[in-house]
Structures are given as structure tokens and as C-alpha cells.
Design an enzyme around this catalytic site. Structure first.
Site, PDB file in Angstrom:
ATOM      1  CD  GLU A  46      -3.835  -6.024   3.539  1.00 16.03           C
ATOM      2  OE1 GLU A  46      -4.696  -5.244   3.990  1.00 16.03           O
ATOM      3  OE2 GLU A  46      -2.621  -5.855   3.658  1.00 16.03           O
ATOM      4  CD  GLU A  75      -3.205  -0.969   2.002  1.00 20.92           C
ATOM      5  OE1 GLU A  75      -3.215  -0.033   2.810  1.00 20.92           O
ATOM      6  OE2 GLU A  75      -4.138  -1.790   1.889  1.00 20.92           O
TER       7      GLU A  75
END
Ligand code: BGP
Length: 475
Positions: free
Chosen positions: A368, A165
Site C-alpha cells: 500500500e 497491518e
């Protein structure tokens, strides 16, 4: 497109789940590990410190055995930079090297593929003191770390993820506890995007190094991707959606795949006098790094309208408030929210998969996806989490639709394998298939319990994604 029959999940599809070192391991200053930014930050009020977490450092064998019991084909975990290089560069900590050797070997014992995130929100504190990602040397620091990992684990780790991220580090870094800016920073936006540039170059060079040192291995980026909808069919809202897609999503994937800055973001930075400075060789390095696949984290979509001058910036990974001059986020009235206020959008998952695949044409692994909720351990030692089963079933169903749309998928790793400490909401926001007996301030036994979703996911894996019905068998 409405399919009459769905294409099956690939035969060797990688079913598993994810964790990250600083959220699950604990033992944060034990056996030679140096502090990371997470260990020196002030944790959000009312949430746990990060010294024990789920204590996986001492319980990895039990955790991996439970994952094997669920039938995992893959375990995505991260390596704590300061566990193997306590000061970020230089001296190597043999105990740290040994720990990840043990984790990797334990996965392989069960034929579980180790999918390793190189960097998940835990910059060594010693490097933050040297200027963090603002320092142009940060590119070399990261490469040194990459080399140590490739040398020590490359014989067994065949799938690598660069930076978890990076878009969230750039957009909401202070909330995650990761952003350190030089004291004399005047143009904050420029400094943030200079840091972002160093990460992009570091990532590109790490991908090239991986291919050079480990010819059989595969490597890819792991941003958090949320397709952005316009709030209405007003053309102004569509422009806002394109802006937000560019700044939140495409900047990172355009760079990883094509080695080029997204034009909308480039113009935005130019207008704010925030263009990054390129060091000699950066443009070539960016062009020379090629991912083998795209990994991304998906929790929900975003919806925006045109900025009317009232945007208040900030938020967390999934509830950003918008960006001045670009877009203002808008609550999507068609979606429900989790107990923690994140919108839930399984169909948006299919839409995001379709969009990413048609833009980049690389195989996709989901690193995720999941539901943070208040779980309760009942008197009978069970955790009933039908809400998580429902969430996951709906997302897997949409992934199945996306596969039938022609999207090439290689794996699915929801968040999280085991309960762990959330980025900013403590351990009470649980995601795991495996319950950990502790709360934010009472460490209790740390014993593991199988949640209902554990048994359900085991069945889903055994049927290779075909049986998503809520029934499951407790053995
Ligand atoms: C992602 C992070 C994870 C994880 C997850 C859930 O953004 O990569 O580290 O924490 O989100 O978020 P949270 O913990 O804030 O609920």
C-alpha cells in the site's frame, strides 16, 4: 548517495494495486457470508455503512478488466474470513469458496498474479463472541482458515500475505473497528499485547503451514512501516525515535523474520506488567516461521521527540500521538500534508526501504501507498487528479532510487485499485485509479470511470517505471 545512473526496475517487476474485502466487496451478508467485526461495528459518524462499498462482489469482472487495461501484473486483494467460514471455524460456505475462485481465475485470465491477504481487519463476529484474539484458541482458528485457503486456492495462488497491518490492529485497533477486549480486562496493555502475541504465533504457524502444503508458494507479513525520525539532534530525541521505531515497526518484522521479541518493546512491556504469556510450543513456532519476502504498507514517516509527560495516546494509522514514556509525535515542518492531514514524504519512502532491507535482507513488495483525496467526477465524465499523479510519481521515483541503492524490490501495489470505503473517513476519502459513482449516503449508479491517474499509471507500467512524466494519453 547521489546516483549518476539509476538501475532499472527488474524485468518482471509486479506493478499493480491493492484493495481489501470489507472495504471494496459489499454484499456483506449475502450468499452465506457471516458478519465480521466490520459489519457489526458502529461506523464513524457521517460515513457510509459497509454493506455495498464499491460492490466489487458483483462487479469483479469489470474491475479486473479495467486493471488489465492498465497493464497490472498483480492484484492484491483480501479474502473475507467470514465469507468462506461464516462462523470463523467449522462449516464452509461453498458460495464464498466459489467467489474467490472466480476472482483468482479472472486475474489469471489476464496473466495477473493474485497476491492474497489472508486477514485484513475483518475478524468473524462469531469469533469475537468467543473472545477474539484474546482466546488462545485464536491461533488454531486462524490456522484452520489458512488451511481452507491453501487447499482451495493453493494450486493457483503463489503469493500470500498473512495479516494486514498487525501493528495498527495493536496500536489503533478501536479506530479501525477491530479490537474486542474481554469485559473484565484490568490491564488493557497486557491484554492487547497478549492478542498481539496470538497473532504473531498464528502468523508464524501459517507461514510454516504454507511452506509445508504449498512448496512453490511464497508468504510474508504485511505491516504498516513508517521510519521514525528524531525531531532534533538532541540525544533524548534519538532515544525516543528508537523507542517509537521499535514499538511501531521493528517488533513486527523482528518477530516475523527472526522469531524474537524486540528487546526495547520487551522491556517496555515488562515495566508495565504486560508481558505476553507463552503457551507451550510458542517459542518454537515463532522460530520456525520464515517469510520469503517482506510486504509493507507505506504512507509516510513519523517524527518524534522525547516524551515530556504530556503524551495523549490515540490517533489513526499515520497520525499517532505517541506512547507514554516512549515518544511524543512531532509535526515535521519539512513535510506537506494531504487533505486528510497525513504527512507526505516520498524521500522517507526511500529511507524506509533502505532501512527495512538492510535490517532483514529479504525482497520487498509494497502492498500500500497512495493519496486519499476528495475527487470530483466532472461533467465530461472525467476525474482530474494531478495531485495523485504527483504523489505517486514522487514515490515511484524514490523507489527507483532505493533499487539503485541495492534494495531488492519485487513489486508495487498502491492503495487502491478502485475507490473504496476508508477505514474511518468514508468513501469521500478516495484513493483509486478507478472512480466509483457513489458517495457516502447516495449510492447512485456505482458505475466505474477511469481517472487521469488511470491513464498515467498505464503509461508508467508500460515503461516499467521509466516514464513518470505527468503527460498521458486518453484512449
Ligand atoms: C491502511 C489500511 C487500509 C486502508 C489504508 C488507507 O492502514 O491497510 O485498509 O484503508 O490504510 O487508510 P484510510 O482508509 O484510513 O485512509
Amino acid at each position: 548517495m547521489r546516483h549518476t545512473t539509476l538501475k532499472p526496475f527488474p524485468k518482471d517487476f509486479l506493478w499493480g494495486a491493492s484493495t481489501s474485502a470489507y472495504q471494496v466487496e459489499g454484499a456483506n451478508l449475502i450468499d452465506g457470508k457471516g458478519p465480521s467485526c466490520q459489519d457489526v461495528k458502529k461506523v464513524p459518524e457521517g460515513t457510509s455503512e459497509l454493506d455495498i462499498c464499491a460492490d466489487q462482489y458483483h462487479r469483479y469482472k469489470e474491475d479486473i478488466a479495467l486493471m488489465a487495461e492498465m497493464g497490472f501484473k498483480v492484484y492484491r486483494f483480501s479474502i473475507a474470513w467470514s465469507r468462506i467460514l461464516p462462523k470463523g471455524t467449522g462449516e464452509i460456505n461453498p458460495k464464498g469458496i466459489e467467489y474467490y475462485n472466480n476472482v483468482i481465475n479472472e486475474c489469471l485470465k489476464y496473466d495477473m498474479v493474485p497476491l492474497v491477504t489472508m486477514f485484513h481487519f475483518d475478524m468473524p463476529a462469531a469469533l469475537d463472541e468467543r473472545g477474539s484474539w484474546s482466546n488462545p484458541e485464536s491461533v488454531d482458528w486462524f490456522l484452520e482458515f489458512a488451511r481452507v485457503m491453501f487447499e482451495n486456492y493453493g494450486d493457483r495462488v503463489k503469493y500470500w500475505l498473512t495479516i494486514n497491518e498487525q501493528n495498527m490492529l495493536t496500536l489503533v485497533g478501536p479506530m479501525i473497528g477491530t479490537m474486542v477486549l474481554p469485559k473484565d480486562t484490568k490491564n488493557v496493555l497486557k491484554e492487547i499485547y497478549q492478542q498481539n502475541h496470538h497473532m504473531l504465533v498464528a502468523q508464524a504457524k501459517a507461514m510454516a503451514l504454507c511452506h509445508e502444503m504449498l512448496p512453490g508458494a511464497k508468504i510474508g507479513p504485511a505491516p504498516n512501516i513508517s521510519l521514525v525520525y528524531p525531531a532534533t539532534c538532541k540525544p533524548e530525541d534519538m532515544i525516543a525515535a528508537q523507542n517509537f521505531n521499535a514499538v511501531r515497526n521493528w517488533l513486527y518484522l523482528d518477530m516475523a523474520v527472526y522469531g524474537k521479541y524486540n528487546n526495547i518493546v520487551w522491556s517496555y512491556l515488562e515495566e508495565h506488567d504486560a508481558l505476553p504469556t507463552f503457551a507451550p510450543g510458542d517459542a518454537e513456532a515463532l522460530a520456525n516461521g520464515h517469510p520469503d519476502f517482506i510486504a509493507f504498507n507505506y504512507y509516510n514517516t513519523a517524527t518524534v521527540e522525547a516524551d515530556d509527560g504530556t503524551v495523549v495516546e490515540g490517533g489513526d494509522q499515520q497520525s499517532s500521538k505517541g506512547i507514554t514514556g516512549m515518544a511524543k509525535t512531532f509535526p515535521n515542518p519539512n513535510l506537506q500534508k494531504s487533505q486528510f492531514g497525513w504527512e507526505i514524504d516520498p524521500i522517507g519512502f526511500r529511507a524506509t526501504l533502505r532501512e527495512v532491507y538492510s535490517r532483514y535482507r529479504l525482497p520487498i513488495v509494497i502492498t500500500e501507498n497512495g493519496l486519499g483525496a476528495y475527487d470530483k467526477l466532472e461533467e465530461d465524465g472525467r476525474v482530474h487528479d494531478p495531485y495523485r499523479i504527483e504523489y505517486l510519481a514522487k514515490h515511484i521515483e524514490q523507489m527507483h532510487q532505493a533499487i539503485s541503492d541495492g534494495v531488492e524490490m519485487i513489486g508495487y501495489c498502491p492503495w487502491s485499485a478502485v475507490d473504496l470505503v476508508s477505514t474511518h473517513e468514508g468513501i469521500r476519502k478516495r484513493y483509486g485509479f478507478i472512480y466509483v459513482d457513489r458517495d457516502d449516503f447516495d449510492i447512485r449508479t456505482l458505475d466505474r470511470y477511469r481517472k487521469d491517474s488511470f491513464y498515467w499509471y498505464k503509461k508508467v507500467i508500460a515503461s516499467n517505471g521509466e516514464d513518470l512524466s505527468p503527460e498521458f494519453t486518453v484512449e
